[in-house]
Design an enzyme around this catalytic site. Structure first.
Site, PDB file in Angstrom:
ATOM      1  N   GLY A 156      19.246  67.458  71.329  1.00  0.00           N
ATOM      2  CA  GLY A 156      18.217  67.578  72.234  1.00  0.00           C
ATOM      3  C   GLY A 156      18.476  68.103  73.724  1.00  0.00           C
ATOM      4  O   GLY A 156      19.124  68.981  73.487  1.00  0.00           O
ATOM      5  N   ARG A 157      17.649  67.741  74.517  1.00  0.00           N
ATOM      6  CA  ARG A 157      17.941  68.476  75.905  1.00  0.00           C
ATOM      7  C   ARG A 157      19.442  68.339  76.364  1.00  0.00           C
ATOM      8  O   ARG A 157      20.043  69.245  76.788  1.00  0.00           O
ATOM      9  CB  ARG A 157      17.251  67.711  76.908  1.00  0.00           C
ATOM     10  CG  ARG A 157      15.433  68.137  77.252  1.00  0.00           C
ATOM     11  CD  ARG A 157      14.713  67.315  78.115  1.00  0.00           C
ATOM     12  NE  ARG A 157      14.913  65.858  77.621  1.00  0.00           N
ATOM     13  CZ  ARG A 157      13.813  65.253  77.161  1.00  0.00           C
ATOM     14  NH1 ARG A 157      12.527  65.727  77.152  1.00  0.00           N
ATOM     15  NH2 ARG A 157      13.968  64.090  76.703  1.00  0.00           N
ATOM     16  N   ILE A 158      19.873  67.052  76.152  1.00  0.00           N
ATOM     17  CA  ILE A 158      21.233  66.841  76.602  1.00  0.00           C
ATOM     18  C   ILE A 158      22.308  67.549  75.879  1.00  0.00           C
ATOM     19  O   ILE A 158      23.349  68.193  76.429  1.00  0.00           O
ATOM     20  CB  ILE A 158      21.627  65.243  76.790  1.00  0.00           C
ATOM     21  CG1 ILE A 158      20.727  64.788  77.958  1.00  0.00           C
ATOM     22  CG2 ILE A 158      23.111  65.183  77.374  1.00  0.00           C
ATOM     23  CD1 ILE A 158      20.602  63.142  77.969  1.00  0.00           C
ATOM     24  N   THR A 237      28.437  59.908  75.110  1.00  0.00           N
ATOM     25  CA  THR A 237      27.652  59.531  76.407  1.00  0.00           C
ATOM     26  C   THR A 237      26.155  59.215  76.260  1.00  0.00           C
ATOM     27  O   THR A 237      25.250  59.192  77.104  1.00  0.00           O
ATOM     28  CB  THR A 237      27.463  60.682  77.496  1.00  0.00           C
ATOM     29  OG1 THR A 237      26.862  62.040  76.758  1.00  0.00           O
ATOM     30  CG2 THR A 237      28.931  61.147  78.036  1.00  0.00           C
ATOM     31  N   ARG A 239      24.355  56.270  73.249  1.00  0.00           N
ATOM     32  CA  ARG A 239      24.249  54.686  73.403  1.00  0.00           C
ATOM     33  C   ARG A 239      25.283  54.406  72.649  1.00  0.00           C
ATOM     34  O   ARG A 239      25.689  54.783  71.320  1.00  0.00           O
ATOM     35  CB  ARG A 239      22.868  54.410  72.842  1.00  0.00           C
ATOM     36  CG  ARG A 239      21.657  54.345  73.945  1.00  0.00           C
ATOM     37  CD  ARG A 239      21.851  53.520  75.045  1.00  0.00           C
ATOM     38  NE  ARG A 239      20.678  53.554  75.915  1.00  0.00           N
ATOM     39  CZ  ARG A 239      20.567  54.603  76.810  1.00  0.00           C
ATOM     40  NH1 ARG A 239      21.412  55.316  77.229  1.00  0.00           N
ATOM     41  NH2 ARG A 239      19.772  54.545  77.720  1.00  0.00           N
ATOM     42  N   GLU A 268      27.140  46.775  75.718  1.00  0.00           N
ATOM     43  CA  GLU A 268      27.532  46.789  77.045  1.00  0.00           C
ATOM     44  C   GLU A 268      27.179  45.621  77.797  1.00  0.00           C
ATOM     45  O   GLU A 268      26.201  45.115  77.508  1.00  0.00           O
ATOM     46  CB  GLU A 268      26.470  48.051  77.678  1.00  0.00           C
ATOM     47  CG  GLU A 268      27.283  49.182  78.341  1.00  0.00           C
ATOM     48  CD  GLU A 268      26.717  50.216  78.470  1.00  0.00           C
ATOM     49  OE1 GLU A 268      26.544  51.164  77.526  1.00  0.00           O
ATOM     50  OE2 GLU A 268      26.011  50.563  79.472  1.00  0.00           O
ATOM     51  N   HIS A 286      29.319  53.732  81.984  1.00  0.00           N
ATOM     52  CA  HIS A 286      28.017  54.198  81.861  1.00  0.00           C
ATOM     53  C   HIS A 286      27.800  54.896  82.921  1.00  0.00           C
ATOM     54  O   HIS A 286      26.641  54.657  83.849  1.00  0.00           O
ATOM     55  CB  HIS A 286      27.115  53.056  81.573  1.00  0.00           C
ATOM     56  CG  HIS A 286      25.771  53.555  80.709  1.00  0.00           C
ATOM     57  ND1 HIS A 286      25.004  52.823  79.995  1.00  0.00           N
ATOM     58  CD2 HIS A 286      25.113  54.817  81.014  1.00  0.00           C
ATOM     59  CE1 HIS A 286      24.094  53.653  79.398  1.00  0.00           C
ATOM     60  NE2 HIS A 286      24.181  54.854  80.007  1.00  0.00           N
ATOM     61  N   GLY A 288      26.814  58.513  83.226  1.00  0.00           N
ATOM     62  CA  GLY A 288      26.156  59.747  82.833  1.00  0.00           C
ATOM     63  C   GLY A 288      25.246  60.224  83.908  1.00  0.00           C
ATOM     64  O   GLY A 288      25.363  61.685  84.223  1.00  0.00           O
TER      65      GLY A 288
HETATM   66  C1  GLV Z   1      21.159  56.603  80.590  1.00  0.00           C
HETATM   67  O1  GLV Z   1      21.865  56.214  79.700  1.00  0.00           O
HETATM   68  C2  GLV Z   1      19.804  57.029  80.171  1.00  0.00           C
HETATM   69  O2  GLV Z   1      19.331  56.688  79.117  1.00  0.00           O
HETATM   70  O3  GLV Z   1      19.235  57.207  81.174  1.00  0.00           O
HETATM   71  C1  GLV Z   2      16.749  63.132  74.964  1.00  0.00           C
HETATM   72  O1  GLV Z   2      15.938  62.475  75.548  1.00  0.00           O
HETATM   73  C2  GLV Z   2      17.668  64.196  75.766  1.00  0.00           C
HETATM   74  O2  GLV Z   2      17.171  64.523  76.622  1.00  0.00           O
HETATM   75  O3  GLV Z   2      18.661  64.519  75.044  1.00  0.00           O
END
Ligand code: GLV
Ligand code: GLV
Length: 325
Positions: A156-158, A237, A239, A268, A286, A288
């Site tokens: 996805g984005r991340i 990073t 869940r 967690e 956590h 990120g």
């Molecule tokens: C962090 O884990 C988030 O989902 O923003």
């Molecule tokens: C998920 O929502 C992402 O931003 O990768």
């Protein structure tokens, strides 16, 4: 109109200031710790909006208690802590903070990858303990990145941002995704979409970026870990529960894989027994999205989502648009 908002943790003041401009009552959890479920339960009555953390369980019983609740603004991109189905049924809008934390989370995945593969935390411990007695040809040897294969689980984005950073090391990129093929990764990196088994078998570094759902819970268990190379590293990073953490402890203990870098945990903030005793894992709490810039943007975004809903407008980051109708 007079609005009443509860914020479950202190957040950057930029977000609070936006809420205060529009709402009569803005109350913030004064403690430097998450509320217990019971404490949160006692806080939601009479609130029009709550701004919640990923550490808050927001379930149907809590929503039943909050008769005037119109919006749950989760201060995270992930929202597995919120019963979205229940919210939709009750016409409560749920929002998240996508986009603004993409780069900091991708950076964190790389930070963990470097830390574990170059043994930075082990080296730090050794140096502080006064055990650095001089350069040594065989001290704390790690792994190289150049030309290696990076596997992205959940592009996805991340996941995309994580993979794009691999250009500096001319890495070969494999990815899995539950949605359409990732044209950016394919065109810019020559990345290849593969099945999970191929990704696990072929990758030298694997980074997890899926959301948590019933489909992805324990996506990586004993069987999947056994498919990985024993020189490979696993980074999470996303869940914690995407990995079967007890199986990971075993795989690390038995050197089935070379190491892991974790920012998230299955239960967690508790760690599975044995995890903290291992040298071949780096454990972050956590972090990120934990940069000043990103946390500020998240605060503004969550506050603006609340105000949009209270103004009867469509919020920018609604995860259950069905609830709007
Ligand atoms: C962090 O884990 C988030 O989902 O923003
Ligand atoms: C998920 O929502 C992402 O931003 O990768």
């Amino acid at each position: 109109m007079s609005f009443n908002v509860y914020v479950t943790r202190q957040i950057p003041e930029e977000g609070i200031n936006i809420l205060k401009k529009f709402c009569q009552t803005v109350e913030v959890n004064p403690h430097d710790r998450p509320l217990t479920y019971d404490e949160l339960f006692r806080q939601v009555k009479g609130r029009d909006a709550i701004l919640t953390m990923l550490s808050d369980r927001v379930d149907a019983a809590l929503m039943n208690e909050a008769k005037s609740l119109k919006v749950i603004a989760n201060y995270a991109v992930g929202y597995d802590n919120v019963d979205v189905k229940a919210a939709t049924t009750k016409g409560i809008i749920v929002t998240n903070t996508p986009g603004v934390l993409t780069d900091s989370t991708a950076d964190m995945a790389w930070a963990l990858l470097f830390s574990i593969a170059r043994r930075i935390v082990e080296g730090d411990k050794l140096t502080r303990a006064g055990k650095f007695i001089g350069w040594a040809p065989l001290m704390l040897l790690g792994g190289d990145f150049i030309g290696k294969t990076l596997g992205i689980i959940g592009a996805g984005r991340i996941g995309t941002a994580m993979a794009m950073r691999s250009r500096g090391w001319y890495m070969k990129v494999f990815y899995t995704t539950h949605s359409n093929r990732n044209a950016v990764l394919e065109e810019m990196l020559g990345a290849k979409r593969v099945d999970l088994e191929t990704l696990l078998k072929e990758s030298d570094f694997i980074s997890i970026h899926t959301s948590l759902s019933e489909k992805t819970r324990h996506l990586i268990g004993a069987k999947e870990l056994s498919l990985m190379k024993n020189t490979a590293y696993l980074i999470n990073t996303a869940r914690g529960a995407v990995i079967d953490e007890a199986a990971l402890v075993n795989a690390l203990k038995n050197r089935q894989i070379a190491g892991a870098g974790l920012d998230v945990y299955e239960e967690e903030p508790r760690l599975k027994p044995g995890l903290a005793e291992l040298d071949n894992v780096v454990l972050a709490p956590h972090l990120g999205s934990a940069t000043i810039e990103t946390r500020t943007k998240m605060a503004v975004m969550a506050a603006e989502n609340i105000i949009a809903v209270l103004n009867k407008q469509k919020p920018k980051n609604c995860v259950n648009p069905e609830a709007l109708t």
